[in-house]
Design an enzyme around this catalytic site. Structure first.
Site, PDB file in Angstrom:
ATOM      1  N   SER A  68       1.006  -1.014  -0.159  1.00 14.19           N
ATOM      2  CA  SER A  68      -0.304   0.090   0.163  1.00 14.19           C
ATOM      3  C   SER A  68       1.103   1.304  -0.297  1.00 14.19           C
ATOM      4  CB  SER A  68      -0.768  -0.163   1.114  1.00 14.19           C
ATOM      5  OG  SER A  68      -0.480   0.249   2.209  1.00 14.19           O
ATOM      6  N   HIS A  73      -5.125  -4.031  -1.345  1.00 12.35           N
ATOM      7  CA  HIS A  73      -4.830  -2.705  -2.026  1.00 12.35           C
ATOM      8  C   HIS A  73      -5.436  -3.248  -3.922  1.00 12.35           C
ATOM      9  CE1 HIS A  73      -4.888   0.617   0.193  1.00 12.35           C
ATOM     10  NE2 HIS A  73      -3.903  -0.340   0.749  1.00 12.35           N
ATOM     11  N   LYS A 100     -12.717  -0.498   1.686  1.00 17.65           N
ATOM     12  CA  LYS A 100     -11.986   0.434  -0.380  1.00 17.65           C
ATOM     13  C   LYS A 100     -12.284   0.490  -1.136  1.00 17.65           C
ATOM     14  CE  LYS A 100      -7.635  -0.210   1.898  1.00 17.65           C
ATOM     15  NZ  LYS A 100      -7.661  -0.534   3.660  1.00 17.65           N
TER      16      LYS A 100
END
Length: 409
Positions: free
Chosen positions: A196, A224, A255
């Site tokens: 990340s 991610h 996210k």
């Protein structure tokens, strides 16, 4: 005598603690690594409102990769669930905290990833905290990339397995440690799919090959990647054309997948069954709230219908990285929406981020302890909700500020 002076002794202890804390805080300020929390007064989107500023600014530092945090269909799904199922369960899953929508979401996730079963958590931090101590015993070995996320590091600390830390993406070092761990009952290789802070991708083909050679299992943290990396958003496996090669996947709903909260583990059915029986964050945390479940479920419906948003964030990523490199900036990472602009100095990163905000671009400087000393950066994150014009505005602002601070010519 002791009781009579007890209040004074307590006040003295508190004063000493305050002095110690003040000294630590002053050290942080002096090092230029103080992290100020800006206050957003609007919904999360490409353009947001920030307290103390007139008008909107463009947000280029959120994990809102698909732009779905405030998508009308996602929001409506949350509203409908709030009306039908209430705000929360006031309970954990095994007591009276499992609703039909929890099971439906777990089934959708399993289908999306092509896995046998899935278990929901309040966050991926909880998923990482709850996995390793259940799966691994002192007879086992865990081999972890040195730059893995803090939640992985903390989760591994909780287990009693033999612990090996291999150099970042260094397959020779991983192989050497696999050889050392051959006497273990079970060997688990643990890595972020995408790291990340740097936006670089793990060498999954080499990891899978070593796992096959040395009889190890593979774990990926896909926070991610899930939903937006790979042609259809299936993550690191899809990026390398290795679907189904990984044994256990942990990732987040907080996210790209709606941006609210929640995480999950997906993998073999026996593992998921065992986690439901023994994973402490699952057993002792309230169930994921129904509106969050419904929002995430709507996102999975969208992802399994179309890959348009995944393609759009990839185009925006390429556009930003190409223009920034042409302007003379040093960007870290691979072709990923995390695009760190490397600056080195912590104060420089913070001051440049403030200057960017003055030009209507919301970004944040990252410095120690979030990243190593001397590797401060502004971590830009692209989203599917950014237009070409907005990406170009961000680049133009970087060029202006970069010249102001002498970062580029």
């Amino acid at each position: 005598m002791f009781k009579k002076n007890a209040p004074a002794r307590r006040q003295s202890a508190l004063a000493a603690a305050r002095a110690l804390l003040d000294a630590q805080l002053e050290d942080i300020r002096g090092a230029g690594t103080w992290k100020t929390e800006r206050v957003i007064t609007s919904k999360q989107d490409a353009a947001i409102h920030v307290r103390g500023r007139d008008g909107s600014v463009l947000n280029f530092c959120a994990n809102n990769y698909l732009g779905l945090s405030s998508h009308p269909e996602v929001v409506q799904a949350g509203k409908d669930a709030l009306e039908k199922y209430g705000a929360g369960l006031s309970s954990v899953r095994f007591i009276c905290g499992t609703q039909d929508i929890h099971k439906e979401l777990e089934e959708k996730i399993s289908t999306f990833h092509g896995r046998e079963d899935t278990i929901l958590y309040a966050s991926c931090f909880d998923a990482n905290a709850g996995l390793f101590e259940v799966l691994l015993t002192p007879e086992d070995a865990v081999l972890s990339d040195e730059l893995n996320h803090a939640s992985i590091i903390d989760g591994i600390r909780l287990c009693k397995a033999q612990k090996y830390r291999y150099k970042h993406k260094d397959m020779k070092d991983l192989e050497a440690k696999l050889q050392e761990a051959q006497s273990a009952r079970m060997r688990l290789i643990v890595t972020d799919g995408v790291f990340s802070m740097d936006g670089n991708v793990c060498p999954l083909p080499e990891i899978v090959a070593l796992a096959q050679q040395y009889g190890a299992l593979v774990f990926l943290d896909e926070c991610h990647t899930t939903g937006f990396f790979g042609a259809t958003g299936r993550g690191t496996e899809e990026h390398f054309g290795l679907q189904g090669s990984v044994d256990i996947i942990n990732t987040t709903l907080g996210k790209a997948l709606g941006g609210a909260a929640g995480g999950y583990t997906t993998g073999p059915r026996q593992l998921i069954d065992l986690l439901r029986q023994r994973s402490r964050p699952y057993l002792f945390s309230n169930s994921l709230p129904p509106p969050v479940v419904a929002c995430a479920s709507k996102v999975f419906d969208m992802l399994m219908t179309s890959s348009e948003l995944t393609a759009r964030v990839a185009r925006n990523t390429h556009r930003f990285r190409q223009h920034m490199a042409a302007a003379g900036f040093q960007l870290a990472g691979d072709d990923h929406p995390i695009a760190p602009v490397m600056l080195g100095d912590a104060r420089l990163a913070s001051d440049m981020a403030d200057a960017m905000l003055e030009r209507g671009i919301y970004v944040i400087g990252f410095s120690y302890p979030v990243v190593p000393k001397g590797k401060a950066r502004i971590r830009v994150q692209l989203s599917a909700c950014h237009s070409d014009e907005e990406v170009d505005r961000a680049v133009a602002a970087f060029v202006e500020v970069g010249r102001q601070f002498g970062v580029i010519a």
